[in-house]
Motif scaffolding. Structure first.
Motif, PDB file in Angstrom:
ATOM      1  N   SER A   1       8.994  17.460  -1.486  1.00 17.91           N
ATOM      2  CA  SER A   1      10.414  17.467  -1.177  1.00 17.91           C
ATOM      3  C   SER A   1      10.699  16.629   0.052  1.00 17.91           C
ATOM      4  N   HIS A   2      11.964  16.212   0.185  1.00 14.94           N
ATOM      5  CA  HIS A   2      12.326  15.740   1.508  1.00 14.94           C
ATOM      6  C   HIS A   2      13.357  16.669   2.147  1.00 14.94           C
ATOM      7  N   TYR A   3      13.516  17.843   1.508  1.00 12.46           N
ATOM      8  CA  TYR A   3      14.349  18.860   2.144  1.00 12.46           C
ATOM      9  C   TYR A   3      13.458  19.802   2.939  1.00 12.46           C
TER      10      TYR A   3
ATOM     11  N   VAL B   1       0.860  -1.183   0.000  1.00 14.88           N
ATOM     12  CA  VAL B   1       0.000   0.000   0.000  1.00 14.88           C
ATOM     13  C   VAL B   1       0.896   1.232   0.000  1.00 14.88           C
ATOM     14  N   ALA B   2       1.010   1.884  -1.144  1.00 12.46           N
ATOM     15  CA  ALA B   2       1.936   3.008  -1.282  1.00 12.46           C
ATOM     16  C   ALA B   2       1.317   4.285  -0.740  1.00 12.46           C
ATOM     17  N   VAL B   3       0.040   4.438  -0.938  1.00 16.48           N
ATOM     18  CA  VAL B   3      -0.664   5.629  -0.449  1.00 16.48           C
ATOM     19  C   VAL B   3      -1.939   5.161   0.224  1.00 16.48           C
TER      20      VAL B   3
ATOM     21  N   GLY C   1       8.130  14.405   3.029  1.00 22.32           N
ATOM     22  CA  GLY C   1       8.192  13.027   3.509  1.00 22.32           C
ATOM     23  C   GLY C   1       9.485  12.378   3.089  1.00 22.32           C
ATOM     24  N   PRO C   2       9.884  11.333   3.796  1.00 26.04           N
ATOM     25  CA  PRO C   2      11.135  10.647   3.465  1.00 26.04           C
ATOM     26  C   PRO C   2      10.978   9.790   2.211  1.00 26.04           C
ATOM     27  N   ASN C   3      12.070   9.177   1.766  1.00 29.98           N
ATOM     28  CA  ASN C   3      12.028   8.295   0.594  1.00 29.98           C
ATOM     29  C   ASN C   3      10.980   7.202   0.777  1.00 29.98           C
ATOM     30  N   GLY C   4      10.234   6.983  -0.267  1.00 27.65           N
ATOM     31  CA  GLY C   4       9.259   5.904  -0.235  1.00 27.65           C
ATOM     32  C   GLY C   4       8.001   6.216   0.546  1.00 27.65           C
ATOM     33  N   ALA C   5       7.817   7.484   0.928  1.00 27.70           N
ATOM     34  CA  ALA C   5       6.647   7.848   1.725  1.00 27.70           C
ATOM     35  C   ALA C   5       5.363   7.741   0.901  1.00 27.70           C
ATOM     36  N   GLY C   6       5.496   7.863  -0.410  1.00 30.55           N
ATOM     37  CA  GLY C   6       4.306   7.819  -1.263  1.00 30.55           C
ATOM     38  C   GLY C   6       3.988   9.161  -1.896  1.00 30.55           C
ATOM     39  N   LYS C   7       4.944  10.077  -1.860  1.00 31.48           N
ATOM     40  CA  LYS C   7       4.712  11.418  -2.412  1.00 31.48           C
ATOM     41  C   LYS C   7       4.491  11.372  -3.921  1.00 31.48           C
ATOM     42  N   SER C   8       5.408  10.728  -4.616  1.00 30.55           N
ATOM     43  CA  SER C   8       5.292  10.685  -6.077  1.00 30.55           C
ATOM     44  C   SER C   8       4.010   9.973  -6.501  1.00 30.55           C
ATOM     45  N   THR C   9       3.700   8.911  -5.801  1.00 30.11           N
ATOM     46  CA  THR C   9       2.484   8.170  -6.142  1.00 30.11           C
ATOM     47  C   THR C   9       1.253   9.059  -5.958  1.00 30.11           C
ATOM     48  N   THR C  10       1.237   9.812  -4.866  1.00 29.31           N
ATOM     49  CA  THR C  10       0.115  10.724  -4.627  1.00 29.31           C
ATOM     50  C   THR C  10       0.004  11.740  -5.760  1.00 29.31           C
TER      51      THR C  10
ATOM     52  N   PRO D   1       8.119  16.366 -13.271  1.00 31.28           N
ATOM     53  CA  PRO D   1       8.361  15.031 -12.723  1.00 31.28           C
ATOM     54  C   PRO D   1       9.674  14.944 -11.955  1.00 31.28           C
ATOM     55  N   GLN D   2       9.718  13.947 -11.093  1.00 28.80           N
ATOM     56  CA  GLN D   2      10.915  13.750 -10.270  1.00 28.80           C
ATOM     57  C   GLN D   2      12.120  13.380 -11.131  1.00 28.80           C
ATOM     58  N   GLU D   3      11.881  12.501 -12.111  1.00 25.09           N
ATOM     59  CA  GLU D   3      12.954  12.161 -13.037  1.00 25.09           C
ATOM     60  C   GLU D   3      12.911  13.153 -14.191  1.00 25.09           C
TER      61      GLU D   3
ATOM     62  N   ASP E   1       7.659  17.638  -8.293  1.00 22.68           N
ATOM     63  CA  ASP E   1       8.086  16.475  -7.529  1.00 22.68           C
ATOM     64  C   ASP E   1       9.602  16.523  -7.328  1.00 22.68           C
ATOM     65  N   GLU E   2      10.002  16.919  -6.166  1.00 23.19           N
ATOM     66  CA  GLU E   2      11.430  17.028  -5.829  1.00 23.19           C
ATOM     67  C   GLU E   2      12.261  17.638  -6.956  1.00 23.19           C
ATOM     68  N   PRO E   3      11.961  18.881  -7.299  1.00 17.81           N
ATOM     69  CA  PRO E   3      12.618  19.457  -8.480  1.00 17.81           C
ATOM     70  C   PRO E   3      14.083  19.828  -8.252  1.00 17.81           C
TER      71      PRO E   3
HETATM   72  N1  LIG Z   1       4.898   1.351 -10.129  1.00 19.19           N
HETATM   73  C1  LIG Z   1       5.085   0.862  -8.901  1.00 19.19           C
HETATM   74  N2  LIG Z   1       4.954  -0.465  -8.689  1.00 19.19           N
HETATM   75  C2  LIG Z   1       5.128  -0.973  -7.458  1.00 19.19           C
HETATM   76  N3  LIG Z   1       5.429  -0.269  -6.370  1.00 19.19           N
HETATM   77  C3  LIG Z   1       5.578   1.065  -6.507  1.00 19.19           C
HETATM   78  C4  LIG Z   1       5.409   1.691  -7.777  1.00 19.19           C
HETATM   79  N4  LIG Z   1       5.618   3.020  -7.620  1.00 19.19           N
HETATM   80  C5  LIG Z   1       5.887   3.202  -6.314  1.00 19.19           C
HETATM   81  N5  LIG Z   1       5.855   2.042  -5.634  1.00 19.19           N
HETATM   82  C6  LIG Z   1       6.084   1.872  -4.203  1.00 19.19           C
HETATM   83  O1  LIG Z   1       5.265   2.790  -3.533  1.00 19.19           O
HETATM   84  C7  LIG Z   1       5.948   3.346  -2.430  1.00 19.19           C
HETATM   85  C8  LIG Z   1       5.926   4.861  -2.519  1.00 19.19           C
HETATM   86  O2  LIG Z   1       6.711   5.272  -3.613  1.00 19.19           O
HETATM   87  P1  LIG Z   1       6.806   6.783  -4.060  1.00 19.19           P
HETATM   88  O3  LIG Z   1       7.623   6.809  -5.297  1.00 19.19           O
HETATM   89  O4  LIG Z   1       5.452   7.362  -4.146  1.00 19.19           O
HETATM   90  O5  LIG Z   1       7.604   7.424  -2.862  1.00 19.19           O
HETATM   91  P2  LIG Z   1       8.200   8.899  -2.740  1.00 19.19           P
HETATM   92  O6  LIG Z   1       7.632   9.470  -1.518  1.00 19.19           O
HETATM   93  O7  LIG Z   1       7.992   9.650  -3.985  1.00 19.19           O
HETATM   94  O8  LIG Z   1       9.730   8.590  -2.519  1.00 19.19           O
HETATM   95  P3  LIG Z   1      11.005   9.393  -3.067  1.00 19.19           P
HETATM   96  O9  LIG Z   1      11.271  10.498  -2.112  1.00 19.19           O
HETATM   97  O10 LIG Z   1      12.082   8.362  -3.014  1.00 19.19           O
HETATM   98  O11 LIG Z   1      10.699   9.842  -4.436  1.00 19.19           O
HETATM   99  C9  LIG Z   1       7.341   2.758  -2.441  1.00 19.19           C
HETATM  100  O12 LIG Z   1       7.374   1.733  -1.499  1.00 19.19           O
HETATM  101  C10 LIG Z   1       7.497   2.205  -3.817  1.00 19.19           C
HETATM  102  O13 LIG Z   1       8.295   1.054  -3.787  1.00 19.19           O
END
Ligand SMILES: Nc1ncnc2c1ncn2[C@@H]1O[C@H](COP(=O)(O)OP(=O)(O)OP(=O)(O)O)[C@@H](O)[C@H]1O
Ligand SMILES: [Mg+2]
Lengths: 310, 367
Positions: A190-192, A15-17, A34-43, A80-82, A157-159
């Protein structure tokens, strides 16, 4: 203007978000921290209609955008982040192409291209291929592309990841200008901590897919209002001093700090007098003492017991 | 859509190497394969002890009426030298009303050569005999005359028209190689969609007001054109540089190419739908292109294969039907109506692959 309600995204079992609620008012600058993997990009991807939520709603001006993505896409600018650019094209060609697909043409297009290249400070290198750019320059073009059609809402997203302090400062100033002078609504991820503190009126703090705190910067910091951090520096440290400090009832926690001690104390308790007299009896000289204002970093630490970046 | 289409050309212009190299490879392979086949026309060194120059020239003329053999005049000493050096295995010695071989070592070619030489000798000597007996000197000319204006003629048509075996083989290589390398180019070009999906530029396209169908169309039309042009350019080069005669069925050739390229583009979409990560592409492209070309008979005629399963398999390869269509148009002068079968099969495959492919591609992102 934009409301997110009960947003959820599940990737297979992960569950990413989870149950995210947030809103953006017109002209606001909002941080998503939020820290890495918090779900920011997914949101953000769900808000910008790039991926489909498992559950929840995103409404723009009262309309559910998941039913009609095209109602929001044209007014969104997404960074985008990338880096998402055509490396074999020049900066100018990249910007021009993305302008074209937003329906810009002719003189107006050229004008807009000039404006954004000016804004990101890359006029003089615009003819060079993107693949020859530095990381910071790519980041700036990555932003420029999202600005060409003058979006109402700018989602970033984390520009500033992985670039030098100057470029970073440049970008932050630019976003601030867009927000304050052009009235662009900004959602800044951001995570800054410092960036969000500098740029945003309101902040959402996210961890493990959930919003764990939200509000204005002051509101968030007042979470810590029951405690204060006092830093003292001494001419010589000793374990006896550490023990003695721990004995003081007004002090909740003592840790060693460079050249002294970090004290967490209840707000309002006047510990300084006690600390000074204690030092005097032990023949230790206090060289400096100050009360720290809490940062969002402290808030995050307080809420999760972890640092934002490890 | 046109902005997207145009963009692809700019990108190609910046990095034309890959596409050009496939065009180049088409040539290299055709030269290697077709070239070596042309060289198989064997040279037989022929000499005489007694015959005069014109007599010998007459024999050589008669003997050289062959698709596979060339008889070249030499001296006895030269032939002996060549045999001793091991460069040739035998030479042909011709004299008045008889021939024999100077043999270094046995060669299976000699049997074929001997059959031909015997036939020529028997025919010629018989005609001479008749000429002597009847006193008519120009028997040969009369016989030929009579054959040209026959009282009664029996047309023996080969089942598939009039292409000679050598022509068919030459064209098989040209068509097979061209269609094979076109698959490569198309797959690699179409994989740009996957790459854009990975690097995020695709998301930018999706977020723009341009409709998703138009984004796909812009890309697919470009892929189509690249594949089509590669084939046309390579055919044109074969025609103008190497003198290949592609016949008169221009419309039919173009139409077969259009549906063939369409079916490969559609197949590409299908593959891109199956694979989701760009890393898999590098492996999948050559496997699919080569596998399909082999099974579809691009490298050797499928008629040579008797295994029922292989034959059935070849029928589901677009390249097989593309080859059938092109061979029909080029070698057997078939028009569009006669080529309806390969045309409609290719079209059907294209539509199927495209439909499934787009659905696979969009399975995750439906919104
Ligand atoms: N396409 C995907 N398929 C499977 N899991 C994913 C996918 N995209 C993201 N995740 C998972 O969802 C979670 C949140 O990822 P997300 O990229 O939203 O984090 P983030 O907050 O943007 O982190 P970061 O600061 O590293 O960019 C992570 O555990 C990631 O592994
Ligand atoms: Mg992220």
């Amino acid at each position: 203007m934009l409301e997110v309600e009960g947003l959820k995204k599940k990737f297979k079992t992960n569950v990413a978000v989870n149950e995210v609620n947030l809103y953006l008012d017109k002209g606001e600058s909002v941080g998503l921290l939020g820290p890495n993997g918090a779900g920011k990009s997914t949101t953000i991807s769900m808000i910008s209609t790039l991926i489909k939520p498992t559950a929840g709603k995103v409404r723009y001006q009262g309309k559910n955008i998941l039913k009609d993505p095209n109602s929001i896409r044209p007014i969104l600018g997404v960074v985008p982040q990338e880096i998402a650019l055509y490396e074999l094209l020049s900066a100018y060609e990249n910007v021009k192409f993305f302008g074209k697909i937003y329906g810009l043409k002719g003189k107006q297009l050229e004008q807009k291209i000039d404006q954004v290249l000016e804004l990101v400070g890359l006029q003089d290198r615009k003819k060079d291929l993107v693949k020859t750019y530095s990381g910071g320059m790519k980041r700036r073009i990555n932003i420029a592309v999202a600005l060409l059609h003058e979006p109402e809402i700018l989602i970033m997203d984390e520009p500033t990841v992985g670039i030098d302090p100057q470029s970073r400062s440049y970008i932050l100033d630019m976003v601030r200008k867009l927000n304050q002078e052009k009235g662009m609504t900004v959602l800044y991820t951001s995570h800054y901590m410092e960036e969000v503190e500098r740029l945003c009126d309101r902040v959402y703090i996210m961890d493990h897919g959930q919003i764990i705190a939200s509000g204005t910067k002051e509101e968030l910091k007042s979470i810590l209002s029951s405690e204060e951090t006092v830093l003292i520096e001494v001419d010589q440290t000793s374990s006896a001093m550490l023990d003695a400090l721990n004995e003081l009832t007004a002090i909740q926690q003592v840790t060693e700090a460079p050249k002294g001690y970090k004290l967490i104390v209840s707000k309002g308790a006047n510990v300084l007098a006690d600390v000074f007299s204690l030092a005097e009896t032990m023949d230790i000289k206090i060289t400096s003492a100050h009360v720290e204002v809490p940062t969002l970093e402290d808030v995050f630490l307080h809420l999760t017991g972890r640092k934002l970046r490890d | 859509m046109w902005a997207v289409f145009e963009l692809q050309w700019v990108r190609l212009k910046r990095n034309p190497f890959l596409v050009l190299s496939f065009l180049g490879l088409t040539f290299v392979f055709v030269f290697l394969l077709a070239g070596s086949q042309a060289d198989q026309k064997m040279t037989v060194h022929t000499f005489t002890d007694q015959l005069s120059e014109p007599q010998m020239a007459e024999w050589l003329d008669l003997l050289n009426d062959s698709d596979t053999l060339t008889f070249q005049q030499s001296d006895r000493e030269d032939v002996v030298d060549l045999i001793e050096a091991g460069r040739i295995s035998f030479g042909l010695h011709v004299d008045e009303e008889q021939f024999h071989y100077l043999v270094g070592h046995q060669s299976h070619y000699q049997i074929a050569v001997d059959q031909h030489v015997q036939r020529v000798f028997q025919e010629t000597l018989r005609i001479r005999q008749v000429a002597e007996q009847t006193g008519i000197t120009d028997i040969q000319g009369r016989v030929e005359e009579a054959l040209e204006q026959p009282l009664m003629s029996i047309d023996v048509d080969a089942l598939k028209g009039d292409a000679s075996q050598a022509d068919a083989e030459r064209f098989h290589v040209v068509i097979g190689m061209t269609l094979y390398f076109a698959i490569y180019t198309i797959l690699i070009t179409i994989s740009s969609i996957i790459i854009q999906k990975r690097d995020g530029t695709w998301n930018r396209l999706i977020l723009s007001p341009v409709k998703k169908t138009k984004i796909y169309l812009g890309h697919l039309f470009y892929c189509f054109l690249i594949g089509f042009l590669q084939i046309v350019v390579s055919f044109a080069l074969f025609h103008y540089l190497l003198g290949y005669d592609f016949g008169d069925q221009f419309g039919a050739i173009v139409l077969v190419l259009i549906v063939y390229v369409f079916s490969i583009v559609a197949l590409g979409m299908f593959l891109m739908g199956l694979i989701q990560s760009p890393q898999q592409l590098d492996a999948v492209n050559p496997i699919v292109a080569t596998g399909m070309a082999m099974l579809g008979g691009a490298f050797w005629p499928i008629d040579l294969i008797s295994n029922q399963m292989m034959i059935a398999l070849s029928r589901v390869m677009p390249i097989f039907h593309g080859m059938e269509g092109l061979k029909g148009a080029i070698l057997f002068d078939q028009g569009i109506t006669e080529l309806l079968q390969p045309l409609s099969i290719l079209l059907l495959m294209g539509v199927l692959f495209m439909g499934i492919g787009i659905n696979l591609m969009e399975r995750d992102t439906k919104i």
